[in-house]
Enzyme design. Structure first.
Site, short mmCIF file in Angstrom:
data_model
loop_
_atom_site.label_atom_id
_atom_site.label_comp_id
_atom_site.label_asym_id
_atom_site.label_seq_id
_atom_site.Cartn_x
_atom_site.Cartn_y
_atom_site.Cartn_z
N GLY A 1 0.96 -1.19 -0.08
CA GLY A 1 0.05 -0.17 0.15
C GLY A 1 0.85 1.31 -0.07
O GLY A 1 0.40 2.30 0.70
N GLY A 2 1.96 1.26 -0.61
CA GLY A 2 2.83 2.44 -0.96
C GLY A 2 2.27 3.34 -2.14
O GLY A 2 1.31 2.88 -2.85
N ILE B 1 3.28 3.04 -5.33
CA ILE B 1 2.68 2.15 -6.73
C ILE B 1 1.47 1.48 -6.15
O ILE B 1 0.30 1.70 -7.16
CB ILE B 1 3.96 1.30 -6.93
N HIS C 1 -8.84 33.18 -7.05
CA HIS C 1 -10.07 32.53 -6.65
C HIS C 1 -10.75 32.28 -8.02
O HIS C 1 -11.17 33.11 -8.56
CB HIS C 1 -10.68 33.47 -5.80
P1 NAI Z 1 6.88 1.89 -1.26
O1 NAI Z 1 8.19 1.65 -0.49
O2 NAI Z 1 6.30 3.04 -1.37
O3 NAI Z 1 5.68 0.89 -0.65
C1 NAI Z 1 5.67 -0.41 -0.61
C2 NAI Z 1 4.81 -0.97 0.60
O4 NAI Z 1 4.55 -2.32 0.68
C3 NAI Z 1 5.23 -0.44 1.95
O5 NAI Z 1 3.97 0.27 2.38
C4 NAI Z 1 5.59 -1.79 2.60
O6 NAI Z 1 4.95 -1.75 4.24
C5 NAI Z 1 4.56 -2.80 1.83
N1 NAI Z 1 4.78 -4.09 1.88
C6 NAI Z 1 6.20 -4.72 2.17
N2 NAI Z 1 6.07 -5.98 2.26
C7 NAI Z 1 4.95 -6.11 2.42
C8 NAI Z 1 4.31 -7.47 2.41
N3 NAI Z 1 4.91 -8.83 2.56
N4 NAI Z 1 2.94 -7.75 2.59
C9 NAI Z 1 2.13 -6.55 2.32
N5 NAI Z 1 2.73 -5.31 2.35
C10 NAI Z 1 4.06 -5.06 2.14
O7 NAI Z 1 7.27 1.30 -2.63
P2 NAI Z 1 6.55 1.30 -4.04
O8 NAI Z 1 5.01 1.53 -4.03
O9 NAI Z 1 6.66 -0.17 -4.73
O10 NAI Z 1 7.14 2.33 -4.85
C11 NAI Z 1 8.93 2.12 -5.11
C12 NAI Z 1 9.32 3.24 -5.21
O11 NAI Z 1 9.05 4.16 -6.18
C13 NAI Z 1 8.96 4.47 -4.11
O12 NAI Z 1 10.25 4.99 -3.20
C14 NAI Z 1 8.09 5.45 -4.73
O13 NAI Z 1 8.23 6.59 -4.08
C15 NAI Z 1 8.59 5.50 -6.00
N6 NAI Z 1 7.49 5.84 -6.91
C16 NAI Z 1 6.95 7.14 -6.86
C17 NAI Z 1 5.72 7.68 -7.41
C18 NAI Z 1 5.24 8.90 -7.61
O14 NAI Z 1 6.01 9.62 -7.18
N7 NAI Z 1 4.22 9.11 -7.67
C19 NAI Z 1 5.04 6.66 -8.45
C20 NAI Z 1 5.47 5.22 -8.21
C21 NAI Z 1 6.68 5.07 -7.65
#
Ligand code: NAI
Length: 464
Positions: free
Chosen positions: A172-173, A175, A436
């Site tokens: 729930g990060g 992505i 506004h």
């Molecule tokens: P993330 O680190 O943001 O989130 C991963 C989530 O997965 C965490 O909340 C973690 O607690 C959870 N997790 C880990 N293991 C797990 C498990 N076994 N079961 C359930 N949940 C689990 O990583 P994410 O979303 O993959 O993104 C990677 C990177 O790419 C991030 O640093 C992000 O900032 C960047 N990104 C930025 C975007 C933007 O700026 N809009 C868009 C997409 C990615």
């Protein structure tokens, strides 16, 4: 001999190359893939194009609430892909033109360090005064059997020709939330599973709450405090184990983070030290080996394209200064001043410190978008506006954090980043007139209140 050899032509690498060439440096940019890297080809840009298509469908389905006859909202995944591809192609052509016009030499091969500041790529030996490693990051898969069909990463998700009927999103990060949101809006039944106790666990808790409520109201099954233990793909779909429960779906999206791409670069051989999975650097992005720098997602911290741009430009300027080609010694923006945006619906955008990080005596004001004209205009009349903007100041001091959730709040975080970056006091900002009606006014309203002179809200006037 080149002045700067850059490994990786993503946001950090190409920004460094362009800036270095502007400063008169001879630059060699090494990357086997297309210029632009993850963000342009398999990250930010195509994902936001998919999110835009999802938003269009939601608007179509809600058209009646705006007095317009609605359509059916049929989804053509291949056509969405082609829209995303068009955007990527156009930006890629622009970038390629820019790089070649700037005189940067692009070596289209994988490169590796072979000693000191010598890079080998495509059979060529490139001797450089300085090297920048900007090779980005790749998905973490937790050992799950990713096959690109039933168990996929975001890169596969962007290449789907047909959408699943039911999907499990693991993580729930950023992505996970973006895909859960866009798939739900395209009619997919989504379960999102997060190990920690809330979505976007690093954001202000109030933002996670609003986001979770909004996703649930659109049918997303949000499960928090639920680590995924395993997954197994079969002909008919995928079975995901969450605690004692088995979830069945057509596919599983694994979005549990990205790790720096450091393998096969010769780092260990030339003595570049790692800090966990990332390349260890000092405060000026220098590695443990003189004249080898690192930038972007290979350096621990928020993995964001705009941080990559900032890092890349900084290293280019630092190298130019060290080589005596520039009199200006650059400063690197600290990670906490880098704005973060999750482009889900609603969007979540923030910069700076959360209230719990802002020290004793920190104060905050939250302005609810239910009082913002532009937000009310944009939402269907049958939906309640639940977004908000929260501004945090340190004890009697400057604005140190801006946190927002709601439609289009990404647009106001640029102002938030300026206030935080300049260390503005509420009193410095109150005389700046905001147009506004705009969503950005909500930021001004919160700052007015924080300065003790609220306009469209009732708060204790001693808050400043
Ligand atoms: P993330 O680190 O943001 O989130 C991963 C989530 O997965 C965490 O909340 C973690 O607690 C959870 N997790 C880990 N293991 C797990 C498990 N076994 N079961 C359930 N949940 C689990 O990583 P994410 O979303 O993959 O993104 C990677 C990177 O790419 C991030 O640093 C992000 O900032 C960047 N990104 C930025 C975007 C933007 O700026 N809009 C868009 C997409 C990615």
């Amino acid at each position: 001999m080149t002045d700067l050899a850059v490994l990786g032509a993503g946001s950090a690498g190409y920004a460094a190359a362009l800036r270095a060439s502007q400063l008169g440096l001879d630059v060699t940019l090494v990357d086997p893939g297309p210029l632009g890297g993850t963000c342009l080809h398999v990250g930010c840009i195509p994902t936001k194009a998919w999110l835009q298509s999802a938003k269009v469908r939601r608007t179509v389905l809600h058209a009646g609430a705006f007095g317009i006859g609605g359509g059916t909202g049929d989804v053509d995944a291949a056509a969405i892909r082609s829209h995303a591809d068009d955007v990527v192609d156009q930006l890629h052509r622009g970038l390629s033109g820019l790089v070649s016009a700037s005189g940067v030499r692009h070596v289209a091969a994988a490169g590796r360090l072979v000693g000191g500041t010598v890079v080998e790529a495509g059979g060529e030996r490139i001797e450089a005064a300085a090297v920048l490693v900007a090779t980005g990051a790749e998905p973490v898969t937790l050992g799950l059997p990713v096959d690109g069909e039933r168990i996929i990463t975001s890169e596969h998700a962007l290449r789907l020709d047909a959408l699943p009927r039911r999907a499990v999103v693991l993580g729930g990060g950023v992505i996970g939330v973006e895909f859960a949101s866009l798939w739900a809006d395209l009619g997919v039944e989504v379960v999102i599973v997060e190990a920690l106790d809330r979505l976007l666990p690093s954001e202000e808790p109030a933002l996670s709450k609003v986001l979770t409520r909004a996703l649930r109201s659109r049918g997303v099954d949000v499960r928090t405090g639920a680590p995924v233990a395993g997954a197994e793909a079969g002909d008919g779909g995928v079975r995901v184990t969450v605690g004692h429960e088995q979830l069945e779906a057509d596919l599983l999206l694994v979005a549990v983070g990205r790790r720096p791409r450091v393998a096969g670069l010769g780092l260990e051989e030339v003595g570049v030290e790692l800090d966990g999975a990332a390349i260890a650097t000092d405060a000026d992005l220098r590695t443990s080996v003189p004249h080898i720098h690192a930038a972007g997602d290979v350096v621990a911290g928020p993995q964001l394209a705009h941080r990559g741009y900032a890092h890349g430009q900084f290293v280019a300027e630092l190298v130019a200064w060290e080589l005596g080609r520039s009199r200006h010694r650059p400063t690197l923006p600290p990670d906490h001043q880098i704005p973060r945006v999750t482009y889900s619906s609603p969007q979540v955008a923030s910069v700076g410190l959360r209230e719990d990080q802002a020290g004793p005596g920190a104060r905050s004001v939250t302005y609810h978008l239910a009082g913002n004209g532009k937000s009310l205009i944009a939402r269907p009349t049958d939906e309640r506006e639940t977004g908000m903007v929260k501004v945090v100041r340190s004890a009697q001091g400057p604005i140190v954090g801006v946190h927002a959730v709601g439609e289009d709040v990404a647009e106001l975080i640029t102002s938030g980043a300026m206030h935080v970056g300049w260390g503005a006091e509420p009193d410095d900002v109150v005389s700046i007139v905001h147009p506004h009606p705009t969503v950005g006014e909500s930021l001004a309203e919160a700052i007015l209140a924080l300065g003790g002179r609220p306009l469209h809200m009732r708060v204790a006037t001693d808050i400043g």
